[in-house]
Design a protein around this motif. Structure first.
Motif, PDB file in Angstrom:
ATOM      1  N   LYS A  87      18.133  42.715  73.730  1.00  0.00           N
ATOM      2  CA  LYS A  87      17.766  42.417  72.346  1.00  0.00           C
ATOM      3  C   LYS A  87      18.705  41.355  71.797  1.00  0.00           C
ATOM      4  O   LYS A  87      19.919  41.425  71.987  1.00  0.00           O
ATOM      5  N   ILE A  88      18.133  40.347  71.124  1.00  0.00           N
ATOM      6  CA  ILE A  88      18.903  39.316  70.428  1.00  0.00           C
ATOM      7  C   ILE A  88      18.379  39.252  69.005  1.00  0.00           C
ATOM      8  O   ILE A  88      17.162  39.258  68.787  1.00  0.00           O
ATOM      9  N   ALA A  89      19.270  39.202  68.022  1.00  0.00           N
ATOM     10  CA  ALA A  89      18.836  39.169  66.622  1.00  0.00           C
ATOM     11  C   ALA A  89      19.782  38.316  65.800  1.00  0.00           C
ATOM     12  O   ALA A  89      20.999  38.329  66.007  1.00  0.00           O
ATOM     13  N   SER A  90      19.214  37.586  64.851  1.00  0.00           N
ATOM     14  CA  SER A  90      19.984  36.726  63.960  1.00  0.00           C
ATOM     15  C   SER A  90      20.233  37.452  62.645  1.00  0.00           C
ATOM     16  O   SER A  90      19.294  37.929  61.998  1.00  0.00           O
ATOM     17  N   ALA A  91      21.498  37.558  62.231  1.00  0.00           N
ATOM     18  CA  ALA A  91      21.877  38.288  61.022  1.00  0.00           C
ATOM     19  C   ALA A  91      21.729  37.408  59.781  1.00  0.00           C
ATOM     20  O   ALA A  91      21.670  36.178  59.881  1.00  0.00           O
ATOM     21  N   PRO A  92      21.683  38.022  58.591  1.00  0.00           N
ATOM     22  CA  PRO A  92      21.568  37.242  57.351  1.00  0.00           C
ATOM     23  C   PRO A  92      22.684  36.224  57.151  1.00  0.00           C
ATOM     24  O   PRO A  92      22.476  35.192  56.521  1.00  0.00           O
ATOM     25  N   ASP A  93      23.893  36.511  57.685  1.00  0.00           N
ATOM     26  CA  ASP A  93      25.012  35.585  57.508  1.00  0.00           C
ATOM     27  C   ASP A  93      25.053  34.498  58.571  1.00  0.00           C
ATOM     28  O   ASP A  93      25.986  33.696  58.614  1.00  0.00           O
ATOM     29  N   GLY A  94      24.042  34.450  59.455  1.00  0.00           N
ATOM     30  CA  GLY A  94      23.990  33.425  60.485  1.00  0.00           C
ATOM     31  C   GLY A  94      24.586  33.840  61.812  1.00  0.00           C
ATOM     32  O   GLY A  94      24.427  33.132  62.813  1.00  0.00           O
ATOM     33  N   ASN A  95      25.287  34.982  61.867  1.00  0.00           N
ATOM     34  CA  ASN A  95      25.818  35.465  63.138  1.00  0.00           C
ATOM     35  C   ASN A  95      24.692  35.997  64.019  1.00  0.00           C
ATOM     36  O   ASN A  95      23.631  36.382  63.532  1.00  0.00           O
ATOM     37  N   ILE A  96      24.948  36.036  65.331  1.00  0.00           N
ATOM     38  CA  ILE A  96      23.961  36.509  66.298  1.00  0.00           C
ATOM     39  C   ILE A  96      24.483  37.784  66.948  1.00  0.00           C
ATOM     40  O   ILE A  96      25.655  37.860  67.331  1.00  0.00           O
ATOM     41  N   PHE A  97      23.602  38.784  67.084  1.00  0.00           N
ATOM     42  CA  PHE A  97      23.965  40.038  67.733  1.00  0.00           C
ATOM     43  C   PHE A  97      23.075  40.265  68.950  1.00  0.00           C
ATOM     44  O   PHE A  97      21.896  39.896  68.949  1.00  0.00           O
ATOM     45  N   THR A  98      23.662  40.869  69.986  1.00  0.00           N
ATOM     46  CA  THR A  98      22.887  41.284  71.152  1.00  0.00           C
ATOM     47  C   THR A  98      23.163  42.754  71.439  1.00  0.00           C
ATOM     48  O   THR A  98      24.240  43.276  71.131  1.00  0.00           O
ATOM     49  N   LEU A  99      22.171  43.419  72.032  1.00  0.00           N
ATOM     50  CA  LEU A  99      22.320  44.775  72.541  1.00  0.00           C
ATOM     51  C   LEU A  99      22.187  44.708  74.052  1.00  0.00           C
ATOM     52  O   LEU A  99      21.316  44.008  74.573  1.00  0.00           O
ATOM     53  N   GLY A 100      23.037  45.442  74.767  1.00  0.00           N
ATOM     54  CA  GLY A 100      22.975  45.395  76.218  1.00  0.00           C
ATOM     55  C   GLY A 100      23.732  46.533  76.853  1.00  0.00           C
ATOM     56  O   GLY A 100      24.296  47.396  76.169  1.00  0.00           O
ATOM     57  N   GLY A 101      23.748  46.538  78.190  1.00  0.00           N
ATOM     58  CA  GLY A 101      24.438  47.609  78.885  1.00  0.00           C
ATOM     59  C   GLY A 101      24.620  47.344  80.362  1.00  0.00           C
ATOM     60  O   GLY A 101      24.044  46.412  80.933  1.00  0.00           O
ATOM     61  N   THR A 102      25.450  48.181  80.978  1.00  0.00           N
ATOM     62  CA  THR A 102      25.653  48.208  82.422  1.00  0.00           C
ATOM     63  C   THR A 102      25.457  49.654  82.875  1.00  0.00           C
ATOM     64  O   THR A 102      25.062  50.513  82.084  1.00  0.00           O
ATOM     65  N   THR A 103      25.775  49.937  84.122  1.00  0.00           N
ATOM     66  CA  THR A 103      25.652  51.313  84.607  1.00  0.00           C
ATOM     67  C   THR A 103      26.762  52.214  84.089  1.00  0.00           C
ATOM     68  O   THR A 103      26.750  53.419  84.337  1.00  0.00           O
ATOM     69  N   SER A 104      27.718  51.651  83.347  1.00  0.00           N
ATOM     70  CA  SER A 104      28.826  52.471  82.844  1.00  0.00           C
ATOM     71  C   SER A 104      29.058  52.357  81.343  1.00  0.00           C
ATOM     72  O   SER A 104      29.767  53.183  80.769  1.00  0.00           O
ATOM     73  N   ASN A 105      28.476  51.352  80.676  1.00  0.00           N
ATOM     74  CA  ASN A 105      28.722  51.146  79.246  1.00  0.00           C
ATOM     75  C   ASN A 105      27.475  50.620  78.547  1.00  0.00           C
ATOM     76  O   ASN A 105      26.590  50.032  79.179  1.00  0.00           O
ATOM     77  N   ILE A 106      27.441  50.815  77.212  1.00  0.00           N
ATOM     78  CA  ILE A 106      26.485  50.116  76.362  1.00  0.00           C
ATOM     79  C   ILE A 106      27.285  49.285  75.367  1.00  0.00           C
ATOM     80  O   ILE A 106      28.403  49.654  74.995  1.00  0.00           O
ATOM     81  N   TYR A 107      26.701  48.147  74.935  1.00  0.00           N
ATOM     82  CA  TYR A 107      27.451  47.181  74.144  1.00  0.00           C
ATOM     83  C   TYR A 107      26.630  46.643  72.974  1.00  0.00           C
ATOM     84  O   TYR A 107      25.416  46.469  73.081  1.00  0.00           O
ATOM     85  N   ILE A 108      27.332  46.350  71.878  1.00  0.00           N
ATOM     86  CA  ILE A 108      26.832  45.451  70.841  1.00  0.00           C
ATOM     87  C   ILE A 108      27.782  44.263  70.830  1.00  0.00           C
ATOM     88  O   ILE A 108      29.003  44.436  70.723  1.00  0.00           O
ATOM     89  N   SER A 109      27.235  43.066  70.976  1.00  0.00           N
ATOM     90  CA  SER A 109      28.057  41.859  71.029  1.00  0.00           C
ATOM     91  C   SER A 109      27.660  40.928  69.895  1.00  0.00           C
ATOM     92  O   SER A 109      26.532  40.977  69.397  1.00  0.00           O
ATOM     93  N   ARG A 110      28.595  40.065  69.506  1.00  0.00           N
ATOM     94  CA  ARG A 110      28.358  39.166  68.369  1.00  0.00           C
ATOM     95  C   ARG A 110      28.849  37.761  68.687  1.00  0.00           C
ATOM     96  O   ARG A 110      29.866  37.572  69.354  1.00  0.00           O
ATOM     97  N   SER A 111      28.098  36.779  68.198  1.00  0.00           N
ATOM     98  CA  SER A 111      28.518  35.384  68.270  1.00  0.00           C
ATOM     99  C   SER A 111      28.539  34.812  66.863  1.00  0.00           C
ATOM    100  O   SER A 111      27.596  35.007  66.093  1.00  0.00           O
ATOM    101  N   THR A 112      29.608  34.117  66.537  1.00  0.00           N
ATOM    102  CA  THR A 112      29.735  33.489  65.217  1.00  0.00           C
ATOM    103  C   THR A 112      29.595  31.974  65.296  1.00  0.00           C
ATOM    104  O   THR A 112      29.810  31.282  64.301  1.00  0.00           O
ATOM    105  N   ASP A 113      29.237  31.457  66.497  1.00  0.00           N
ATOM    106  CA  ASP A 113      29.155  30.008  66.679  1.00  0.00           C
ATOM    107  C   ASP A 113      27.865  29.607  67.400  1.00  0.00           C
ATOM    108  O   ASP A 113      27.874  28.785  68.314  1.00  0.00           O
TER     109      ASP A 113
END
Length: 427
Positions: free
Chosen positions: A78-104
């Motif tokens: 999942k990739i989504a653009s936030a109201p403030d212009g930042n970008i968020f992704t949802l993802g995972g591996t066989t051992s973790n789940i993640y929310i990641s962010r890009s500000t650029d």
């Protein structure tokens, strides 16, 4: 001379056929045959695509060139653009789940939420909604038990624009495949085992709705009607249902094919579907009739993701590392100049006022928009806007000649943004 003319005729003939295709190829993300799970764009027009286990790619020229920009070694779904212009992704591996962010605009990424999930084989299915400028709710699926069907989803919430997250709920209803924010501020979740779930308190609690069948995508049109699509193994027809009452009652929409993969609605309320029949199709009348627009995508490829960019270009991600785009603009884009970099609701002016005031807001992407006025007791007294609008800047006038002196609140709600401000009427 004859050979030269023959070459010109053949070249011209092939070019004409190519130009008639709905889709044209962009450059391939990478070698191999991995799924392109998600596509999105930033407020500045950068397009991002997530490839199974190979990370996120970005393009600044509508796919002529793609470059890897991070998050390799995990599945980003999942990739989504936030109201403030930042970008968020949802993802995972066989051992973790993640929310990641890009500000650029996707050039670099940082993990803002990591949760350990041992033997996690349920990397896929999730959603994210931006309730207002600071509150974000996300759902991430993970493996709950030893068998492939033992899947649940954690509901995470941030109240500081995504810098920190807390878990507020666990949906034990299989995969949670999507989230959507309705015009009333309700969050709906599309789940694989529990149908569509609803939360009225930003994810703290969830209730059943009138739809209890496997669901994978949620969309809202300009009238505020909610659509949900279904995709289960063995489906022989595409299934889309519509609700006109915020998810209480659902009615089937005519749609032929087999098992929907992705489903979106553009700014003109046209429905787009990709399915297991290797088809992409579009409806301009709410699903009564459909036209097939698959031309240009090889018959051997499934389309796993669809995305309508702010410039009106339709992107399609396939199961063979490919991203295709519409040959022409297919949806109206921004009609008010440059696309704003973020969603925002401005303070009205003048304030205090008597009896007329101006409310300005801006949309970073095409969205269903509702702008309402409520009194101090919370009663809705006026609806100023209630429709789907293109990205851009908007100005609305409210004439309060027929209203009493007092404090009023105006609220802007869209699929990805909600904010409330106070104003004072003095007579």
């Amino acid at each position: 001379m004859k050979l030269f003319l023959y070459f010109i005729l053949i070249f011209g003939f092939n070019t004409e056929i190519y130009s008639q295709n709905f889709f044209v190829p962009t450059s391939v993300l990478s070698t191999g045959t991995e799924y392109v799970d998600a596509i999105a764009s930033t407020s500045s027009g950068v397009v991002l695509a997530a490839q199974l286990n190979s990370g996120v790619y970005r393009t600044t020229n509508n796919g002529i060139n793609w470059a890897i920009c991070g998050l390799t070694g995990r599945r980003v779904y999942k990739i989504a653009s936030a109201p403030d212009g930042n970008i968020f992704t949802l993802g995972g591996t066989t051992s973790n789940i993640y929310i990641s962010r890009s500000t650029d605009n996707g050039l670099s990424w940082s993990d803002v939420m990591t949760q350990a999930r041992a033997n996690n084989y349920a990397n896929g299915g999730g959603g994210i909604v931006f309730v207002n400028s600071t509150t974000i709710v996300a759902a991430l699926s993970f493996t709950l038990g030893p068998t492939i069907g033992d899947v649940a989803a954690v509901i995470m919430r941030s109240t500081d624009a995504g810098s920190s997250w807390i878990q507020v709920y666990t949906l034990v209803t299989g995969f949670t495949n999507d989230l959507v924010l309705t015009p009333t501020g309700k969050i709906l979740a599309a789940t694989s085992l529990g149908g569509v779930k609803a939360s009225t308190n930003n994810g703290t609690n969830w209730l059943n709705t009138g739809y209890n069948i496997y669901s994978n995508r949620l969309e809202v049109n300009s009238l505020g009607h909610v659509f949900v699509s279904r995709a289960t193994a063995g489906d022989t027809i595409d299934m889309i249902y519509k609700s006109t009452d915020d998810g209480v009652l659902w009615f089937p929409v005519n749609c032929s094919g087999r098992s929907i993969r992705d489903f979106i609605i553009d700014s003109q309320d046209r429905l787009y579907v990709s399915n297991e029949s290797k088809q992409v199709k579009r409806s301009s009348d709410g699903g009564s009739t459909w036209e097939y627009i698959t031309s240009g995508i090889p018959a051997s490829q499934y389309v796993y993701s669809l995305y309508m960019a702010g410039n009106g270009i339709l992107f399609a991600g396939t199961n063979s590392s490919g991203v295709y785009r519409s040959a022409t603009v297919v949806s109206s884009g921004n009609i008010n100049g440059n696309i704003p970099s973020a969603f925002s609701l401005k303070q009205n002016y003048p304030n205090p006022f008597n009896p007329v005031t101006i409310i300005n807001y801006q949309l970073a992407a095409s969205n269903y928009v509702k702008l309402t006025i409520s009194d101090i007791a919370g009663r809705e007294v006026a609806v100023l806007v209630n429709q789907k609008q293109n990205a851009g800047k908007y100005e609305v006038k409210w004439d309060a000649s027929n209203y009493s002196t007092g404090v009023y609140f105006y609220r802007l709600i869209s699929r990805e943004f909600s904010e409330t401000r106070k104003m004072i009427l003095l007579k």
